[in-house]
Motif scaffolding. Structure first.
Motif, PDB file in Angstrom:
ATOM      1  N   ASP A  72       0.828  -1.225   0.000  1.00 38.88           N
ATOM      2  CA  ASP A  72       0.000   0.000   0.000  1.00 38.88           C
ATOM      3  C   ASP A  72       0.855   1.265   0.000  1.00 38.88           C
ATOM      4  OD1 ASP A  72      -2.338  -1.536   0.075  1.00 38.88           O
ATOM      5  OD2 ASP A  72      -2.266  -1.660   2.263  1.00 38.88           O
ATOM      6  N   LEU A  73       1.965   1.197  -0.702  1.00 37.28           N
ATOM      7  CA  LEU A  73       2.913   2.322  -0.730  1.00 37.28           C
ATOM      8  C   LEU A  73       2.274   3.604  -1.249  1.00 37.28           C
ATOM      9  CD1 LEU A  73       5.792   3.487  -0.566  1.00 37.28           C
ATOM     10  CD2 LEU A  73       6.271   2.424  -2.788  1.00 37.28           C
ATOM     11  N   HIS A  74       1.307   3.472  -2.162  1.00 40.12           N
ATOM     12  CA  HIS A  74       0.766   4.673  -2.805  1.00 40.12           C
ATOM     13  C   HIS A  74      -0.523   5.173  -2.150  1.00 40.12           C
ATOM     14  CE1 HIS A  74       3.880   4.738  -5.797  1.00 40.12           C
ATOM     15  NE2 HIS A  74       3.698   3.439  -5.993  1.00 40.12           N
ATOM     16  N   HIS A  75      -0.865   4.623  -0.998  1.00 37.15           N
ATOM     17  CA  HIS A  75      -1.929   5.209  -0.187  1.00 37.15           C
ATOM     18  C   HIS A  75      -1.287   6.273   0.697  1.00 37.15           C
ATOM     19  CE1 HIS A  75      -4.703   1.427  -0.540  1.00 37.15           C
ATOM     20  NE2 HIS A  75      -4.299   1.895  -1.701  1.00 37.15           N
ATOM     21  N   SER A  76      -1.801   7.477   0.668  1.00 40.54           N
ATOM     22  CA  SER A  76      -1.090   8.625   1.254  1.00 40.54           C
ATOM     23  C   SER A  76      -0.725   8.416   2.719  1.00 40.54           C
ATOM     24  CB  SER A  76      -1.918   9.906   1.085  1.00 40.54           C
ATOM     25  OG  SER A  76      -3.196   9.740   1.692  1.00 40.54           O
ATOM     26  N   ASP A  77      -1.652   7.909   3.533  1.00 42.41           N
ATOM     27  CA  ASP A  77      -1.347   7.724   4.951  1.00 42.41           C
ATOM     28  C   ASP A  77      -0.252   6.680   5.138  1.00 42.41           C
ATOM     29  OD1 ASP A  77      -3.262   9.537   5.489  1.00 42.41           O
ATOM     30  OD2 ASP A  77      -4.791   8.108   6.135  1.00 42.41           O
ATOM     31  N   ARG A  78      -0.368   5.614   4.372  1.00 42.46           N
ATOM     32  CA  ARG A  78       0.608   4.521   4.465  1.00 42.46           C
ATOM     33  C   ARG A  78       1.972   4.992   3.977  1.00 42.46           C
ATOM     34  NH1 ARG A  78       3.000   0.752   6.529  1.00 42.46           N
ATOM     35  NH2 ARG A  78       3.590  -1.069   5.362  1.00 42.46           N
ATOM     36  N   ARG A  79       1.996   5.778   2.902  1.00 35.36           N
ATOM     37  CA  ARG A  79       3.272   6.244   2.351  1.00 35.36           C
ATOM     38  C   ARG A  79       4.032   7.080   3.375  1.00 35.36           C
ATOM     39  NH1 ARG A  79       5.675   6.609  -2.586  1.00 35.36           N
ATOM     40  NH2 ARG A  79       7.330   8.179  -2.749  1.00 35.36           N
ATOM     41  N   SER A  80       3.343   7.933   4.084  1.00 41.02           N
ATOM     42  CA  SER A  80       4.001   8.768   5.083  1.00 41.02           C
ATOM     43  C   SER A  80       4.694   7.916   6.138  1.00 41.02           C
ATOM     44  CB  SER A  80       2.960   9.677   5.733  1.00 41.02           C
ATOM     45  OG  SER A  80       3.546  10.417   6.771  1.00 41.02           O
ATOM     46  N   SER A  81       4.040   6.839   6.559  1.00 46.12           N
ATOM     47  CA  SER A  81       4.631   5.935   7.549  1.00 46.12           C
ATOM     48  C   SER A  81       5.856   5.232   6.981  1.00 46.12           C
ATOM     49  CB  SER A  81       3.582   4.907   7.991  1.00 46.12           C
ATOM     50  OG  SER A  81       4.173   3.891   8.771  1.00 46.12           O
ATOM     51  N   ILE A  82       5.766   4.804   5.713  1.00 43.09           N
ATOM     52  CA  ILE A  82       6.896   4.104   5.078  1.00 43.09           C
ATOM     53  C   ILE A  82       8.079   5.054   4.904  1.00 43.09           C
ATOM     54  CG2 ILE A  82       7.674   2.969   2.954  1.00 43.09           C
ATOM     55  CD1 ILE A  82       4.815   1.812   2.698  1.00 43.09           C
ATOM     56  N   VAL A  83       7.828   6.294   4.507  1.00 45.56           N
ATOM     57  CA  VAL A  83       8.905   7.288   4.386  1.00 45.56           C
ATOM     58  C   VAL A  83       9.620   7.445   5.722  1.00 45.56           C
ATOM     59  CG1 VAL A  83       9.398   9.753   4.090  1.00 45.56           C
ATOM     60  CG2 VAL A  83       7.952   8.570   2.428  1.00 45.56           C
ATOM     61  N   ASP A  84       8.847   7.535   6.802  1.00 44.19           N
ATOM     62  CA  ASP A  84       9.445   7.676   8.139  1.00 44.19           C
ATOM     63  C   ASP A  84      10.311   6.467   8.487  1.00 44.19           C
ATOM     64  OD1 ASP A  84       8.206  10.104   8.435  1.00 44.19           O
ATOM     65  OD2 ASP A  84       6.584   9.349   9.726  1.00 44.19           O
ATOM     66  N   GLN A  85       9.830   5.271   8.156  1.00 42.14           N
ATOM     67  CA  GLN A  85      10.589   4.059   8.467  1.00 42.14           C
ATOM     68  C   GLN A  85      11.877   3.987   7.652  1.00 42.14           C
ATOM     69  OE1 GLN A  85       8.180   0.303   8.751  1.00 42.14           O
ATOM     70  NE2 GLN A  85       6.480   1.706   8.325  1.00 42.14           N
ATOM     71  N   VAL A  86      11.785   4.321   6.358  1.00 37.96           N
ATOM     72  CA  VAL A  86      12.966   4.300   5.487  1.00 37.96           C
ATOM     73  C   VAL A  86      13.975   5.343   5.959  1.00 37.96           C
ATOM     74  CG1 VAL A  86      13.800   4.823   3.145  1.00 37.96           C
ATOM     75  CG2 VAL A  86      11.803   3.335   3.467  1.00 37.96           C
ATOM     76  N   SER A  87      13.501   6.533   6.264  1.00 41.59           N
ATOM     77  CA  SER A  87      14.381   7.607   6.720  1.00 41.59           C
ATOM     78  C   SER A  87      15.092   7.201   8.007  1.00 41.59           C
ATOM     79  CB  SER A  87      13.572   8.886   6.943  1.00 41.59           C
ATOM     80  OG  SER A  87      14.401   9.923   7.432  1.00 41.59           O
ATOM     81  N   SER A  88      14.364   6.614   8.946  1.00 44.70           N
ATOM     82  CA  SER A  88      14.954   6.178  10.214  1.00 44.70           C
ATOM     83  C   SER A  88      16.003   5.100   9.985  1.00 44.70           C
ATOM     84  CB  SER A  88      13.855   5.659  11.146  1.00 44.70           C
ATOM     85  OG  SER A  88      14.415   5.122  12.327  1.00 44.70           O
TER      86      SER A  88
END
Length: 366
Positions: A72-88
């Motif tokens: 669900d990478l392209h669902h906006s709420d989910r993408r924000s969480s994935i960006v945070d995880q990748v950044s961390s």
């Protein structure tokens, strides 16, 4: 001691000559194993200080590297969480695994099997690809740093240029030709997604790293780690960091990859269907050290089954471009930590040295 650092005279041992004989034989490590040897040649024996570092140092409380679910990478709420995880993960570990990345498991298995099939062909079939030059965009060899390292490592490599000017199809070994072409297509799609996530994790537009041509300079290595009769005397791959932007690694079920974190070595245990992602030196520099490239290594294979891994390195195709910390990530509170350089100079410096830690990134530090 000879001028080139070759040890001569101890029981008539001439390392340079033995290295050349091994290279000229075109046998690779697999050929040595097939010959039935029960002890490893001296050129593969690492000094005690290196081998001591390969003793287990993982603390019982050490965290494993993160595994990030990209569904669900392209669902906006989910993408924000994935960006945070990748950044961390990029900031704290420099490594992470990804699942639900969109590449079917059958494709993963087929790619591993094809690279394994190349390495397990008869020596005389592989010999026509054995070369250290990349003029044709395809080469098979043992140890990229064979002539510059203090000791060789127990592995063979099939190397291939994927982009921007791929190797001609006829020059790619037939046994893995279709599978590697398909893999390149998958990594191009996935690489764009990953660069977008990493850009956003730095507070930049998703297209930033792609616009810097960081997706377009792709190269692949298919590493083959044969069973080693004396795994306590050598290594599969010495400790190093990757020079480019990021690396996408497909590893089989055998394991052996280790990552340095908080002065301890963590085993990157294979997760079925997952891919391993790591930050390269160039991305550490571009991000002004927001993201970290870290040392990693592979132990010599103690099992009776060969280990196979396939790494695709993402680099800029703009080889004459000037790179350094992005202006958006430099401030009076955090000035630039690295000097600027041309990518051509940067990558040539990497290939002229042995694989050893982070000496490349340190060279450009201000």
């Amino acid at each position: 001691m000879a001028a080139n650092g070759t040890l001569i005279g101890e029981q008539g041992y001439d390392r340079a000559e033995e290295v050349k004989q091994f290279d000229d034989s075109k046998l690779g490590v697999k050929g040595l194993v097939d010959s039935g040897l029960s002890s490893i040649p001296r050129i593969f024996i690492h000094p005690p200080e290196t081998l001591q570092q390969f003793q287990p140092t993982t603390r019982p409380d050490a965290q494993p590297i993160p595994t990030i679910d990209l569904s669900d990478l392209h669902h906006s709420d989910r993408r924000s969480s994935i960006v945070d995880q990748v950044s961390s993960a990029c900031r704290n570990f420099g490594f992470f695994q990804i699942t639900n990345h969109g590449i079917p498991s059958v494709v993963l298995d087929r790619t591993i099997a094809a690279v394994k099939a190349f390495h397990e062909q008869p020596t005389e079939v592989k010999a026509r690809f054995y070369r250290r030059e990349m003029d044709l965009g395809v080469s098979y060899f043992s140890n990229i740093d064979l002539y510059t390292s203090k000791a060789a490592s127990w592995r063979d490599t099939l190397q291939m240029r994927l982009s921007p000017v791929p190797a001609a199809a006829d020059d790619v070994p037939e046994v893995c030709r279709d599978e590697i072409a398909a893999w390149n297509g998958e990594i191009q799609r996935l690489g764009e997604e990953l660069l977008g996530l990493m850009s956003e994790g730095l507070g930049l537009p998703a297209e930033k790293l792609k616009e810097m041509t960081c997706l377009e300079g792709r190269a692949m290595v298919g590493n083959y780690y044969p069973p080693c009769p004396q795994p306590d005397l050598t290594v599969g791959l010495t400790s190093h960091s990757d020079p480019g932007v990021l690396t996408v690694l497909l590893q089989d079920h055998i394991g052996g990859l280790q990552v340095k974190h908080d002065d301890a070595w963590l085993d990157v245990k294979p997760v079925p269907g997952a891919l391993v992602i790591n930050v390269g030196d160039l991305l550490q520099i571009i991000s002004n050290e927001e993201y970290k490239s870290v040392d990693h290594r592979v132990t010599a294979n103690p099992l009776h089954e060969a280990r196979v891994s396939i790494a695709v390195f993402l680099n800029p195709s703009n080889r004459e471009g000037v790179f350094g910390p992005l202006p958006e990530l430099v401030s009076s509170e955090k000035p630039a930590l690295y000097k600027e350089f041309k990518f051509t100079e940067f990558i040539m410096r990497f290939f002229k040295k042995e694989l050893n830690g982070k000496s490349l990134v340190n060279y450009y530090k201000l």
